[in-house]
Design an enzyme around this catalytic site. Structure first.
Site, PDB file in Angstrom:
ATOM      1  CG  PHE A   1      -6.138   4.776   5.288  1.00  0.00           C
ATOM      2  CD1 PHE A   1      -7.632   5.272   5.185  1.00  0.00           C
ATOM      3  CD2 PHE A   1      -5.672   4.052   6.212  1.00  0.00           C
ATOM      4  CE1 PHE A   1      -8.230   5.062   6.219  1.00  0.00           C
ATOM      5  CE2 PHE A   1      -6.318   3.921   7.436  1.00  0.00           C
ATOM      6  CZ  PHE A   1      -7.665   4.205   7.356  1.00  0.00           C
TER       7      PHE A   1
ATOM      8  CG  ASP B   1      -6.091  -5.482   2.371  1.00  0.00           C
ATOM      9  OD1 ASP B   1      -5.720  -4.814   3.477  1.00  0.00           O
ATOM     10  OD2 ASP B   1      -6.640  -4.605   1.446  1.00  0.00           O
TER      11      ASP B   1
ATOM     12  CG  ASP C   1      -1.997   0.849   1.072  1.00  0.00           C
ATOM     13  OD1 ASP C   1      -2.093   1.680   0.145  1.00  0.00           O
ATOM     14  OD2 ASP C   1      -2.961   0.992   2.263  1.00  0.00           O
TER      15      ASP C   1
ATOM     16  N   GLY D   1       0.497   4.210   1.022  1.00  0.00           N
ATOM     17  CA  GLY D   1       0.676   4.993   2.399  1.00  0.00           C
ATOM     18  C   GLY D   1      -0.304   6.225   2.468  1.00  0.00           C
TER      19      GLY D   1
END
Length: 370
Positions: free
Chosen positions: A93, A264, A89, A91
């Site tokens: 969020f 996920d 991911d 980052g």
């Protein structure tokens, strides 16, 4: 990465990823190893649950231990001794959820990082460099996440900025000339028209897969399902569809029903550490005193290491004593439950029996209140 849909049962799809000879079947659930570790268990134990691809977070790894340390090992795979694929991911969020100070402009985000409080500037270019250095098999674009229930204008502005960053992410990702894959992230909050614009513009940029972001952040489940009903049919059929941060077992069923290929979530591992254990008939709360003398295993249909060798009574004891072994055994079981569920879902799609499977799932789940 190559992706191919091999079976379809209404909107539910079953396919395969090919990561340089590593074959991953879909629909797939990815355990979350934010800091390069799935909490409380080893990579060997992760594999033994049936997990074949995991998620890590580029944002957190960038700050701790830092890219210099990871690059000493070659890449994130070597650092954590994981031979399978890794999705990272970007980052986006975390920047908006963890920072006490955050200022957004067209180029990126200035924020106060959570490790030492220093001001940090994160951009699509930096995010792509971080994920390239990590050796991620699937890289996520840098995006702007906003809270659920924002008004149309704020949601539109964030969606447009994410599209601008998506274009930048594509350019910088391509400049590294690696063979990994880049996924776009569809934004637009609860507004279908904004989701439509986001997806169509992302398709023009052309990504290897498309994620649905900004869901499971407080909106009613029915709203999430409606948005999936609306947007999934518009995603190119030859590209994987990834529902980020979801979810509970029933969310996996409902996501697959609507054509989602990837999931996920921290739920199986976090719930395990809190003594909430998934079984065929629902959830066992192992802290309940009624399990103190219960000699049965968690789930007689489960063949995980925990169910083969330990009783509910012992797991209750470990939890009561706050023993680390309890978190480990609980996590092994919950991840095995999730991976068994995904395997059964895939088999039902192959046999054109997904609807019957989902009916049986709900019947069993509601049979006993634990």
């Amino acid at each position: 990465m190559n992706f191919e849909v091999l079976y379809q049962d209404n909107n539910a799809r079953c396919g395969v990823f090919n990561f340089n000879q590593e074959i991953i079947e879909t629909p797939v659930f990815m355990p979350v190893g934010t800091y390069g570790a799935v909490k409380s268990i080893s990579t060997e134990e992760i594999k033994n649950t049936g997990s074949r691809i995991i998620l890590s977070n580029a944002f957190h790894l960038y700050f701790r231990p830092g890219l210099e340390i990871i690059k000493l090992h070659g890449n994130l795979h070597n650092f954590m001794n994981w031979s399978g694929p890794i999705l990272t991911d970007s980052g986006g969020f975390q920047v908006f959820s963890l920072s006490r100070f955050c200022k957004v402009n067209e180029e990126g985000v200035i924020f106060q990082n959570h490790i030492d409080g220093k001001k940090t500037f994160l951009t699509p270019k930096i995010s792509m460099k971080i994920q390239s250095d990590l050796g991620s098999n699937i890289v996520m674009i840098f995006d702007q996440c906003i809270e659920y229930n924002q008004n149309w204008e704020k949601t539109k502005n964030a969606m447009e900025r994410s599209l601008y960053w998506a274009k930048k992410s594509r350019i910088y990702f391509d400049s590294y000339k690696n063979k990994n894959s880049l996924f776009g992230i569809i934004h637009g909050g609860i507004y279908p028209s904004l989701r439509d614009i986001s997806l169509q513009e992302l398709i023009k940029i052309d990504f290897d897969g498309y994620a649905l972001g900004g869901l499971a952040v407080g909106e009613p489940k029915i709203e999430m399902y409606k948005l999936l009903d609306h947007i999934c049919p518009q995603i190119p059929k030859n590209k994987p569809r990834y529902l980020m941060g979801v979810g509970k077992p029933e969310d996996l069923i409902e996501g697959v029903r609507r054509g989602v290929d990837m999931f996920d979530c921290v739920i199986p591992t976090r719930n395990a550490r809190n003594g909430h254990l998934f079984v065929t008939n629902g959830v066992i709360k192992i802290r309940n005193k009624k399990y103190k003398k219960d000699l049965s295993c968690l789930d007689k249909t489960c063949v995980c290491y925990t169910c083969r060798y330990y009783s509910r009574s012992y797991l209750h004891h470990l939890d009561a004593c706050n023993e680390i072994l309890g978190a480990r055994l609980n996590t092994i079981h919950n991840l095995h439950y999730y991976q068994t569920l995904m395997s059964n879902i895939r088999n039902s799609i192959k046999n054109n029996t997904f609807e019957q499977f989902s009916l049986n799932f709900y019947k069993q789940k509601n049979k006993i209140d634990f």
